[in-house]
Motif scaffolding. Structure first.
Motif, PDB file in Angstrom:
ATOM      1  N   ARG A  12       0.312   1.860  -9.685  1.00  0.00           N
ATOM      2  CA  ARG A  12      -0.040   1.397  -8.341  1.00  0.00           C
ATOM      3  C   ARG A  12       1.115   0.818  -7.560  1.00  0.00           C
ATOM      4  O   ARG A  12       0.932   0.378  -6.426  1.00  0.00           O
ATOM      5  CB  ARG A  12      -1.140   0.333  -8.451  1.00  0.00           C
ATOM      6  CG  ARG A  12      -2.411   0.877  -9.027  1.00  0.00           C
ATOM      7  CD  ARG A  12      -3.582   0.098  -8.528  1.00  0.00           C
ATOM      8  NE  ARG A  12      -4.754   0.937  -8.539  1.00  0.00           N
ATOM      9  CZ  ARG A  12      -5.742   0.841  -7.643  1.00  0.00           C
ATOM     10  NH1 ARG A  12      -5.667  -0.044  -6.700  1.00  0.00           N
ATOM     11  NH2 ARG A  12      -6.769   1.639  -7.718  1.00  0.00           N
ATOM     12  N   ILE A  13       2.277   0.776  -8.158  1.00  0.00           N
ATOM     13  CA  ILE A  13       3.397   0.151  -7.461  1.00  0.00           C
ATOM     14  C   ILE A  13       3.768   1.008  -6.252  1.00  0.00           C
ATOM     15  O   ILE A  13       3.929   2.215  -6.347  1.00  0.00           O
ATOM     16  CB  ILE A  13       4.570  -0.086  -8.428  1.00  0.00           C
ATOM     17  CG1 ILE A  13       5.448  -1.209  -7.921  1.00  0.00           C
ATOM     18  CG2 ILE A  13       5.371   1.166  -8.679  1.00  0.00           C
ATOM     19  CD1 ILE A  13       6.268  -1.848  -9.019  1.00  0.00           C
ATOM     20  N   THR A  14       3.818   0.368  -5.096  1.00  0.00           N
ATOM     21  CA  THR A  14       4.124   1.102  -3.867  1.00  0.00           C
ATOM     22  C   THR A  14       5.578   0.853  -3.483  1.00  0.00           C
ATOM     23  O   THR A  14       6.256   0.043  -4.089  1.00  0.00           O
ATOM     24  CB  THR A  14       3.208   0.662  -2.715  1.00  0.00           C
ATOM     25  OG1 THR A  14       3.253  -0.752  -2.639  1.00  0.00           O
ATOM     26  CG2 THR A  14       1.791   1.129  -2.939  1.00  0.00           C
ATOM     27  N   ARG A  15       6.016   1.565  -2.448  1.00  0.00           N
ATOM     28  CA  ARG A  15       7.427   1.498  -2.054  1.00  0.00           C
ATOM     29  C   ARG A  15       7.878   0.060  -1.758  1.00  0.00           C
ATOM     30  O   ARG A  15       8.873  -0.387  -2.322  1.00  0.00           O
ATOM     31  CB  ARG A  15       7.668   2.407  -0.850  1.00  0.00           C
ATOM     32  CG  ARG A  15       9.122   2.544  -0.482  1.00  0.00           C
ATOM     33  CD  ARG A  15       9.287   3.457   0.705  1.00  0.00           C
ATOM     34  NE  ARG A  15       8.758   4.775   0.455  1.00  0.00           N
ATOM     35  CZ  ARG A  15       8.388   5.628   1.403  1.00  0.00           C
ATOM     36  NH1 ARG A  15       8.502   5.278   2.672  1.00  0.00           N
ATOM     37  NH2 ARG A  15       7.894   6.810   1.105  1.00  0.00           N
ATOM     38  N   PRO A  16       7.132  -0.674  -0.891  1.00  0.00           N
ATOM     39  CA  PRO A  16       7.612  -2.034  -0.634  1.00  0.00           C
ATOM     40  C   PRO A  16       7.654  -2.889  -1.902  1.00  0.00           C
ATOM     41  O   PRO A  16       8.608  -3.620  -2.108  1.00  0.00           O
ATOM     42  CB  PRO A  16       6.615  -2.595   0.375  1.00  0.00           C
ATOM     43  CG  PRO A  16       5.633  -1.542   0.657  1.00  0.00           C
ATOM     44  CD  PRO A  16       5.997  -0.302  -0.045  1.00  0.00           C
ATOM     45  N   LEU A  17       6.642  -2.754  -2.758  1.00  0.00           N
ATOM     46  CA  LEU A  17       6.645  -3.573  -3.972  1.00  0.00           C
ATOM     47  C   LEU A  17       7.863  -3.276  -4.828  1.00  0.00           C
ATOM     48  O   LEU A  17       8.438  -4.162  -5.454  1.00  0.00           O
ATOM     49  CB  LEU A  17       5.370  -3.334  -4.780  1.00  0.00           C
ATOM     50  CG  LEU A  17       4.152  -4.073  -4.262  1.00  0.00           C
ATOM     51  CD1 LEU A  17       2.922  -3.696  -5.070  1.00  0.00           C
ATOM     52  CD2 LEU A  17       4.381  -5.567  -4.332  1.00  0.00           C
ATOM     53  N   GLN A  18       8.255  -2.002  -4.863  1.00  0.00           N
ATOM     54  CA  GLN A  18       9.422  -1.643  -5.659  1.00  0.00           C
ATOM     55  C   GLN A  18      10.676  -2.295  -5.100  1.00  0.00           C
ATOM     56  O   GLN A  18      11.439  -2.920  -5.825  1.00  0.00           O
ATOM     57  CB  GLN A  18       9.577  -0.114  -5.706  1.00  0.00           C
ATOM     58  CG  GLN A  18      10.690   0.348  -6.628  1.00  0.00           C
ATOM     59  CD  GLN A  18      10.424  -0.040  -8.080  1.00  0.00           C
ATOM     60  OE1 GLN A  18       9.361   0.241  -8.620  1.00  0.00           O
ATOM     61  NE2 GLN A  18      11.374  -0.715  -8.698  1.00  0.00           N
ATOM     62  N   TYR A  19      10.887  -2.165  -3.770  1.00  0.00           N
ATOM     63  CA  TYR A  19      12.122  -2.793  -3.299  1.00  0.00           C
ATOM     64  C   TYR A  19      12.024  -4.304  -3.224  1.00  0.00           C
ATOM     65  O   TYR A  19      13.030  -4.976  -3.386  1.00  0.00           O
ATOM     66  CB  TYR A  19      12.707  -2.148  -2.033  1.00  0.00           C
ATOM     67  CG  TYR A  19      11.883  -2.045  -0.783  1.00  0.00           C
ATOM     68  CD1 TYR A  19      11.472  -0.814  -0.308  1.00  0.00           C
ATOM     69  CD2 TYR A  19      11.585  -3.160  -0.033  1.00  0.00           C
ATOM     70  CE1 TYR A  19      10.771  -0.689   0.870  1.00  0.00           C
ATOM     71  CE2 TYR A  19      10.878  -3.050   1.152  1.00  0.00           C
ATOM     72  CZ  TYR A  19      10.464  -1.809   1.603  1.00  0.00           C
ATOM     73  OH  TYR A  19       9.772  -1.715   2.764  1.00  0.00           O
ATOM     74  N   PHE A 105      14.136 -12.304   3.463  1.00  0.00           N
ATOM     75  CA  PHE A 105      13.900 -10.853   3.528  1.00  0.00           C
ATOM     76  C   PHE A 105      12.453 -10.535   3.910  1.00  0.00           C
ATOM     77  O   PHE A 105      12.033  -9.378   3.851  1.00  0.00           O
ATOM     78  CB  PHE A 105      14.187 -10.186   2.172  1.00  0.00           C
ATOM     79  CG  PHE A 105      15.584 -10.417   1.648  1.00  0.00           C
ATOM     80  CD1 PHE A 105      16.648 -10.587   2.501  1.00  0.00           C
ATOM     81  CD2 PHE A 105      15.818 -10.452   0.281  1.00  0.00           C
ATOM     82  CE1 PHE A 105      17.925 -10.800   2.020  1.00  0.00           C
ATOM     83  CE2 PHE A 105      17.103 -10.669  -0.214  1.00  0.00           C
ATOM     84  CZ  PHE A 105      18.156 -10.851   0.657  1.00  0.00           C
ATOM     85  N   ASP A 106      11.652 -11.545   4.215  1.00  0.00           N
ATOM     86  CA  ASP A 106      10.233 -11.363   4.549  1.00  0.00           C
ATOM     87  C   ASP A 106       9.451 -10.675   3.425  1.00  0.00           C
ATOM     88  O   ASP A 106       8.554  -9.865   3.680  1.00  0.00           O
ATOM     89  CB  ASP A 106      10.054 -10.550   5.843  1.00  0.00           C
ATOM     90  CG  ASP A 106      10.778 -11.181   7.024  1.00  0.00           C
ATOM     91  OD1 ASP A 106      11.070 -12.377   6.947  1.00  0.00           O
ATOM     92  OD2 ASP A 106      11.048 -10.475   8.008  1.00  0.00           O
ATOM     93  N   LEU A 107       9.787 -10.954   2.170  1.00  0.00           N
ATOM     94  CA  LEU A 107       9.078 -10.306   1.064  1.00  0.00           C
ATOM     95  C   LEU A 107       7.637 -10.814   0.994  1.00  0.00           C
ATOM     96  O   LEU A 107       7.366 -11.977   1.213  1.00  0.00           O
ATOM     97  CB  LEU A 107       9.791 -10.586  -0.267  1.00  0.00           C
ATOM     98  CG  LEU A 107      11.251 -10.163  -0.331  1.00  0.00           C
ATOM     99  CD1 LEU A 107      11.760 -10.268  -1.759  1.00  0.00           C
ATOM    100  CD2 LEU A 107      11.448  -8.750   0.181  1.00  0.00           C
ATOM    101  N   ASP A 108       6.725  -9.905   0.673  1.00  0.00           N
ATOM    102  CA  ASP A 108       5.294 -10.161   0.789  1.00  0.00           C
ATOM    103  C   ASP A 108       4.682 -10.369  -0.603  1.00  0.00           C
ATOM    104  O   ASP A 108       4.266  -9.421  -1.257  1.00  0.00           O
ATOM    105  CB  ASP A 108       4.652  -8.957   1.492  1.00  0.00           C
ATOM    106  CG  ASP A 108       3.218  -9.225   1.870  1.00  0.00           C
ATOM    107  OD1 ASP A 108       2.635 -10.214   1.371  1.00  0.00           O
ATOM    108  OD2 ASP A 108       2.670  -8.450   2.661  1.00  0.00           O
ATOM    109  N   THR A 109       4.638 -11.619  -1.031  1.00  0.00           N
ATOM    110  CA  THR A 109       4.075 -11.920  -2.349  1.00  0.00           C
ATOM    111  C   THR A 109       2.593 -11.565  -2.420  1.00  0.00           C
ATOM    112  O   THR A 109       2.094 -11.180  -3.472  1.00  0.00           O
ATOM    113  CB  THR A 109       4.276 -13.410  -2.682  1.00  0.00           C
ATOM    114  OG1 THR A 109       5.652 -13.726  -2.519  1.00  0.00           O
ATOM    115  CG2 THR A 109       3.874 -13.724  -4.108  1.00  0.00           C
TER     116      THR A 109
END
Lengths: 415, 237
Positions: A12-19, A105-109
């Protein structure tokens, strides 16, 4: 241990989660952002630590053995301690995204937590109660024809009561009727009464949805079910030819409505405007379609920006406009708007009895914030926040009354 | 010249450059293999139109204004370090060629060029280095120590090592810039020239650590040079 969890995460890992997990520099800007960490001092509550936990487990490799570089990557084995930390990291989070505002980096936890929760659910470490309510919301659509008669009876009774109490004999609560606005409430008549009055006063063409805005499957990260539950509402809106879908004062539902539906339903919802009922009522006020008694409430009051309406959906000014229209003494919380502290009740925690103590603790920054204003009323626009704030008031002896922004307008209507 | 020295001066630099750019491209390619974001992951308030959002993301990237608002001290550490690094990199253009146009415009002779480079280079290096020690101290204290893994220390020590060996050449030796021009321009044009000697042994360390940094860069957290653009855009999508 955690095999199913890891398999699910890998799928289920998506592109944003990966980066996100590749680029987090662990600078610690998020440490001061999280109300859970501020209240508990538990490292598992630091947003970047939540991300690290999942990343370390993923780096373990498929066979579960430690590799040559394990010491460098600090690869975690899925021992008891890691499992317990993981549980805290993924469940003791309200998905408020305050840390994303703090992150350079505005990372979305919250995105990680949402996916991680679903994966934990596969491992049997889910929030059972919340998942159950979510399932009920999905299956409701299948039996709606059988429920309809009972529902309409209840609404007619409520309608009669409002007519009598309010002295407006021609007030109607249309259900399943073609209309411009489809209003989707949350469970309980408190979500219907004020809107019935406001829609009546605004002479709006509206219909009450037979479903509820709440979407508990979303809380447990089960996006397929969340989509299914919301799809009943899409179908209802199309059947009734609605041009506007207005969601009740409800945080996560408003966020999914505004930010997820494009991805979920695409062309199926083209041409249907999707708003929080707060925006709709604010527009009535602005356009002069309804009138209220100015300064109707002579009580010091403050406004709590729900995370999901505020920084997650951009609804900041409409509720403030509504409050200013009827209040004599409006005081801002500090900080407010996108930096507002989460109340500690979001992310489904409200619906899980085991989480009561956790959320009471996580609400401490909110309590101090409210105390500093000296307000007697706390106005907000999210059902979760309302419940949590009332619980906090009881627990910490705040003695504040919690009110919805649309309640204020309904109580101050001039008809 | 021994085989090892030959490889180090004339072969591995190319490998470092290829790994640096190739690795970053591969990193981005791996990201693109994953399914895209499942929703608008916007944070509000955000600019109304696409162009405004792009501009906001870029401004935030180059100024870290969002961090400045919530954590001025960390902003100072992070921002000044990156700014110093930028100045240092600009200064290193002098390793390959020179600011002939600028010198001519200012009508500066050798002496003045050298004095200016010494002052500007020292200031840039200081801006880069002092924050590194602050970031290191931060890693060892308070809640940030929970977040610190070996990679964080590796990268910090690597950067500090590069800075200190650079300072050694800048402050303790008189480096003949023409020697550097010759050597690096030679590398860039595949017409290899003798190794600079006026730099002293610090050059070997400096050059080695920079090559190590370039090879490591795409594979750890330093890939934020590429990823932060994406995450900032997605937070405004």
């Amino acid at each position: 241990m955690l095999t199913k969890f890891l398999d699910t995460v890998r799928q289920r890992i998506t592109r944003p989660l990966q980066y996100y997990q590749d680029i987090c520099v662990r600078c610690g800007a998020c440490i001061d952002a999280c109300h859970f960490y501020v209240a508990s001092g538990n490292p598992a509550h630091i947003p970047a630590y939540r991300m690290m936990l999942v990343k370390k487990l993923l780096q373990r490799g498929g066979n579960g053995r430690k590799g040559l570089l394990s010491w460098y990557r600090e690869t975690d084995l899925a021992d008891e301690r890691t499992v317990s930390e993981l549980r805290q990291a993924l469940w003791e989070c309200t998905g408020c995204r305050r840390c994303s505002v703090f992150c350079p980096f505005d990372l979305d936890t919250a995105l990680l937590v949402n996916m991680g929760r679903y994966a934990l659910g596969q491992e049997g470490m889910g929030m059972e109660m919340v998942a159950e309510i979510g399932n009920a919301e999905v299956s409701k659509g299948e039996i709606i024809d059988a429920l309809k008669e009972f529902y309409v009876d209840q609404i007619r009774e409520l309608e009669g009561r409002i007519r009598e109490e309010w002295g407006v004999p021609d007030l109607r609560i249309p259900v399943d009727e073609p209309a411009r606005v489809l209003y989707v409430p949350v469970v309980g008549e408190h979500a219907i009464i004020p809107l019935a009055k406001i829609f009546h006063a605004a002479k709006e063409s509206w219909s009450l949805s037979m479903f509820t805005a709440t979407n508990h499957s979303f809380f447990v990260g089960d996006i397929e079910k969340a989509k299914q539950a919301a799809h009943w509402i899409v179908q209802e809106a199309r059947r009734l030819g609605a041009q506007v879908i207005a969601y009740a004062e409800c945080g996560h539902a408003t966020r999914t409505l505004r930010n997820f539906w494009d991805h979920w339903f695409g062309d199926e919802i083209a041409g249907i405007q999707r708003v929080s009922v707060v925006q709709l009522v604010a527009s009535y006020l602005q356009e002069g379609r309804i009138r209220v008694r100015e300064g109707a409430f002579d009580v010091p009051m403050t406004y709590h920006d729900p995370c999901n309406l505020g920084r997650n959906a951009g609804i900041f000014e409409e509720p403030r406009m509504m409050i200013r229209a009827v209040a004599t003494d409006f005081r801002e919380l500090s900080p407010n708007r996108e930096l507002n502290w989460c109340c500690g009740g979001g992310g489904g925690l409200i619906a899980e009895p085991d989480m009561f103590e956790v959320r009471m603790k996580a609400g401490r920054p909110k309590v101090e914030q409210i105390q500093r204003t000296g307000a007697r009323w706390v106005v907000t626009t999210c059902e979760n926040c309302k419940t949590q704030l009332a619980d906090l008031s009881d627990r910490y002896g705040l003695g504040v009354e919690v009110r919805g922004a649309v309640d204020l307008i309904a109580d101050a209507l001039v008809v | 010249m021994t085989t090892l020295a030959f490889l180090f001066y004339y072969i591995t630099p190319y490998i470092a450059v290829v790994v640096f750019f190739g690795g970053l491209a591969y990193r981005v390619y791996l990201w693109w293999q994953k399914r895209p974001a499942p929703a608008h992951l916007s944070l509000f308030p955000r600019p109304q139109n696409r162009l405004g959002r792009l501009a906001d993301a870029l401004v935030d990237m180059f100024t870290l204004k969002g961090l400045l608002r919530v954590n001025p001290l960390l902003w100072a550490g992070g921002f000044i370090m990156h700014l110093g690094l930028l100045f240092v990199l600009v200064g290193h253009i002098r390793a390959f060629t020179d600011f002939y146009f600028l010198w001519k415009l200012l009508n500066w002779g050798k002496e003045q060029q050298h004095a200016f480079s010494a002052i500007a280079g020292t200031i840039a290096g200081t801006l880069f280095t002092i924050p590194l020690f602050y970031l290191l101290a931060r890693r060892l204290s308070g809640a940030v120590k929970w977040l610190s893994v070996p990679e964080d220390f590796f990268v910090l020590f690597l950067l500090i090592g590069i800075a200190l060996t650079g300072f050694h050449m800048r402050l303790l030796r008189t480096v003949e810039v023409e020697e550097l021009h010759r050597f690096f321009a030679g590398l860039a044009s595949f017409r290899w020239q003798p190794v600079p000697e006026s730099t002293g042994p610090a050059f070997i360390w400096h050059f080695a650590l920079v090559q190590l940094l370039m090879v490591y860069f795409p594979f750890g957290k330093l890939s934020h040079i590429a990823g932060s653009v994406l995450s900032k855009m997605v937070a405004r999508s």
